[in-house]
Design an enzyme around this catalytic site. Structure first.
Site, PDB file in Angstrom:
ATOM      1  N   TYR A  20     -14.141 -10.510  12.261  1.00  0.00           N
ATOM      2  CA  TYR A  20     -14.650 -10.370  10.444  1.00  0.00           C
ATOM      3  C   TYR A  20     -13.017 -11.480  10.099  1.00  0.00           C
ATOM      4  O   TYR A  20     -13.794 -11.726   8.120  1.00  0.00           O
ATOM      5  CB  TYR A  20     -13.159  -9.115  10.125  1.00  0.00           C
ATOM      6  N   HIS A  25     -14.281  -9.104   2.934  1.00  0.00           N
ATOM      7  CA  HIS A  25     -14.311  -7.544   2.787  1.00  0.00           C
ATOM      8  C   HIS A  25     -12.173  -8.223   2.930  1.00  0.00           C
ATOM      9  O   HIS A  25     -11.340  -8.023   3.102  1.00  0.00           O
ATOM     10  CB  HIS A  25     -13.783  -6.889   3.584  1.00  0.00           C
ATOM     11  N   TYR A  76      -6.023  -1.620  10.784  1.00  0.00           N
ATOM     12  CA  TYR A  76      -7.900  -2.058   9.419  1.00  0.00           C
ATOM     13  C   TYR A  76      -7.838  -1.850   8.270  1.00  0.00           C
ATOM     14  O   TYR A  76      -7.254  -0.447   7.563  1.00  0.00           O
ATOM     15  CB  TYR A  76      -8.504  -1.170  10.772  1.00  0.00           C
ATOM     16  N   ASN A  78      -8.687   0.772   6.115  1.00  0.00           N
ATOM     17  CA  ASN A  78      -8.683   2.012   5.980  1.00  0.00           C
ATOM     18  C   ASN A  78      -7.494   2.887   5.709  1.00  0.00           C
ATOM     19  O   ASN A  78      -6.998   3.579   5.186  1.00  0.00           O
ATOM     20  CB  ASN A  78     -10.169   2.960   6.658  1.00  0.00           C
ATOM     21  N   ASP A 103     -10.511  -7.194  -2.470  1.00  0.00           N
ATOM     22  CA  ASP A 103     -12.158  -7.641  -2.060  1.00  0.00           C
ATOM     23  C   ASP A 103     -11.821  -6.951  -3.653  1.00  0.00           C
ATOM     24  O   ASP A 103     -11.568  -5.919  -3.715  1.00  0.00           O
ATOM     25  CB  ASP A 103     -12.966  -7.571  -1.496  1.00  0.00           C
ATOM     26  N   ASN A 124     -11.203   1.403   0.160  1.00  0.00           N
ATOM     27  CA  ASN A 124     -10.630   2.446   0.798  1.00  0.00           C
ATOM     28  C   ASN A 124      -9.128   2.126   1.156  1.00  0.00           C
ATOM     29  O   ASN A 124      -8.549   2.713   1.728  1.00  0.00           O
ATOM     30  CB  ASN A 124     -11.721   2.823   2.460  1.00  0.00           C
TER      31      ASN A 124
END
Length: 214
Positions: A20, A25, A76, A78, A103, A124
């Site tokens: 990632y 994101h 993470y 969420n 973002d 989220n």
């Protein structure tokens, strides 16, 4: 008139892991990395806060001798609120003293938007933070990543909407976008510095109309 916010914690949102690392994101992570480098604040693993954390004092004529904390949740996206709440509780901070950088697909790449409060807007990570803090009244700096290309019939677009969103936000920047990314992060850094030096309202008036063209 908005009250001048005294920001003591700056949080950038993203996902941990090399896969990632340079995705859209994770532009919030990238912004924190830029601040960490510019301000000479080292980030290290902090189990108490479920993230990478660092703190230091910014000694300059612009921001005085302010103590600033930087946080990259590694829960993470969420579950970002778990990290933010743990850090806020440890330092007995108010949500009004927390700036969240993340973002936003509703803004084109190169555009940013600074606000004193607001809803999660479908993000989220922000949903999690609002749920854990119990309020949406905290400053946030949204960095545009755009929505990417959309083609085909309305029905086809609607059917594939969720997949398209996921592919876009978890995808890497194009070669053209990568070239202007340093300028975008420079603009984000200037905005945060203005918040610390001039207050939220002044920074909004100075930077919400600016953008990086490419």
């Amino acid at each position: 008139m908005l009250e001048t916010q005294s920001i003591s914690l700056i949080v950038g949102l993203g996902n941990p892991g090399a896969e990632y690392d340079r995705t859209r994101h994770n532009i919030g992570f990238m912004a924190i990395d830029r601040l960490s480098t510019s301000w000479n604040i080292s980030l290290g693993k902090e189990k108490r806060f479920y993230g990478l954390f660092g703190e230091g004092r910014l000694s300059s004529r612009l921001v005085g001798n302010s103590k600033i904390r930087l946080l990259k949740p590694t829960t993470y996206m969420n579950l970002s609120g778990q990290s933010v709440r743990a850090c806020a509780d440890w330092f007995k901070g108010s949500p009004a003293n927390i700036l969240v950088v993340y973002d936003d697909m509703d803004l084109p790449l190169g555009k940013l938007r600074l606000r004193p409060s607001g809803s999660a807007g479908g993000h989220n990570g922000m949903k999690s933070i609002i749920a854990h803090l119990g309020t949406q009244n905290f400053p946030r700096l949204r960095l545009g990543i755009g929505r990417g290309g959309r083609s085909g019939s309305d029905e086809a677009i609607a059917t594939k909407a969720n997949q398209n969103v996921t592919n876009h936000v978890l995808g890497g920047f194009s070669a053209t976008e990568t070239k202007v990314l340093p300028e975008i992060l420079n603009l984000a850094e200037s905005t945060v510095t203005s918040i610390l030096a001039d207050g939220l309202e002044k920074a909004m008036s100075l930077y919400n109309s600016r953008s990086i063209d490419f």
